[in-house]
Design a protein around this motif. Sequence first.
Motif, PDB file in Angstrom:
ATOM      1  N   CYS A   1       0.798  -1.153  -0.034  1.00 46.93           N
ATOM      2  CA  CYS A   1       0.328  -0.230   0.069  1.00 46.93           C
ATOM      3  C   CYS A   1       1.152   1.681   0.223  1.00 46.93           C
ATOM      4  O   CYS A   1       1.915   1.707   0.711  1.00 46.93           O
ATOM      5  CB  CYS A   1      -0.812  -0.166   1.262  1.00 46.93           C
ATOM      6  N   GLU A   2       0.421   2.349  -0.497  1.00 48.60           N
ATOM      7  CA  GLU A   2       0.985   3.796  -0.843  1.00 48.60           C
ATOM      8  C   GLU A   2       1.408   4.329   0.932  1.00 48.60           C
ATOM      9  O   GLU A   2       2.906   5.034   1.299  1.00 48.60           O
ATOM     10  CB  GLU A   2       0.606   4.066  -0.887  1.00 48.60           C
ATOM     11  N   ASP A   3       0.623   3.447   1.505  1.00 46.17           N
ATOM     12  CA  ASP A   3       0.907   4.702   3.331  1.00 46.17           C
ATOM     13  C   ASP A   3       1.730   3.814   4.150  1.00 46.17           C
ATOM     14  O   ASP A   3       1.873   3.964   4.897  1.00 46.17           O
ATOM     15  CB  ASP A   3      -0.119   4.712   3.381  1.00 46.17           C
TER      16      ASP A   3
ATOM     17  N   GLU B   1       1.913   7.198 -11.897  1.00 41.90           N
ATOM     18  CA  GLU B   1       0.979   6.779 -12.013  1.00 41.90           C
ATOM     19  C   GLU B   1       0.234   5.997 -12.794  1.00 41.90           C
ATOM     20  O   GLU B   1       1.125   6.312 -13.548  1.00 41.90           O
ATOM     21  CB  GLU B   1      -0.354   8.301 -11.136  1.00 41.90           C
TER      22      GLU B   1
ATOM     23  N   SER C   1      -1.960   2.320  -4.667  1.00 41.12           N
ATOM     24  CA  SER C   1      -2.522   3.522  -3.972  1.00 41.12           C
ATOM     25  C   SER C   1      -3.878   3.118  -4.243  1.00 41.12           C
ATOM     26  O   SER C   1      -4.670   4.713  -3.263  1.00 41.12           O
ATOM     27  CB  SER C   1      -2.440   5.063  -4.675  1.00 41.12           C
TER      28      SER C   1
END
Length: 343
Positions: free
Chosen positions: A142-144, A220, A253
């Motif tokens: 995941c992005e975070d 992206e 994301s």
Amino acid sequence: MGSRGLARLHGLFAVYKPPGLKWKHLRDTVELQLLKGVNAGRAPAPEQRVRFLLGPVGDGEEKALTLTATSVPTLTNHPLVCGPAFTRLKIGVGHRLDAQASGVLVLGVGHGRRLLTSMYNAHLTKDYTVRGLLGKATDDFCEDGRLVEKSTYDHVTREKLDRILALIQGSHQKALVMYSNVDLQTQEAYDMAVRGLIRPMGKSPMLVTGIRCVSFAPPEFLLEVQCMHETQKQLRRLVHEIGLELKTTAVCSQVRRTRDGFFTLDDALLRTQWDLHNIQDAIQAAAPRVAAELEKSLRPGLGIQKLPGPSRPWDSWGPSSASGLESCAGSLKGQVAGGPVDG
């Protein structure tokens, strides 16, 4: 009102799950709103019963006491005494979404919970939009998540990405035929393929039936994925492995489900529509389509000649990777480099 409202609450409907909301919390919220609706009707007039009350009779100073028959309301069934008439509804959840994912989530109320089992047995495909971010890798894809690696991505082009996606789709379509356990040399198998009914006969790893890039603006990119037997974590890992095949890294994301079987975003109720009347209307509108699609997907077999299964049962097979890329890593690398791919 409550009984009539419950009579129309049997079936399937779809809601839109926003990101950051757990599916259990969503189910409890829908249940609470439905209970408010069925309990909000005007309470029936209380029943009357006859009681003999002692009271004075006469106009003089010496009044006699006597029993007088009087009709008084019975309060044993009053809402302020016994509470709301309905305190619980049985709501089932179809193919679940984790907290970070969003999109179409199918719920079943009452007898509709049995239809959720039918949807599961039909092995219907689902559509997702998956957004990836090139240049970094995290521990949970995941992005975070916790950053574990950063890399360059200037060499990545749309053509290279499309080639990787085509190889992924091809390898998964071969796996789909294997797990469907049908003989493709028969006319019946051809008819099933035309109607899109070639599906696994049991448990299987995640199978991607279609994947394409709809937007590429480094770092992206946005993918449309059609798959079955997936989890959202496997979709995020798929983005990670695509990044590795592109000689870089990538994280996911966003994961958004746009279709679950025969329910699409147009059928999904927004959070402001999670009330009794909107859900009743959604159930009634979806009922004919649900019956027709399940009948088509679960009709008896068409005499397909089954192939002998693999040496190990399907239940013991686990996906070596989310995208199935490990088993054909050499083929992928050869194709990216321009070399041949073994049939």
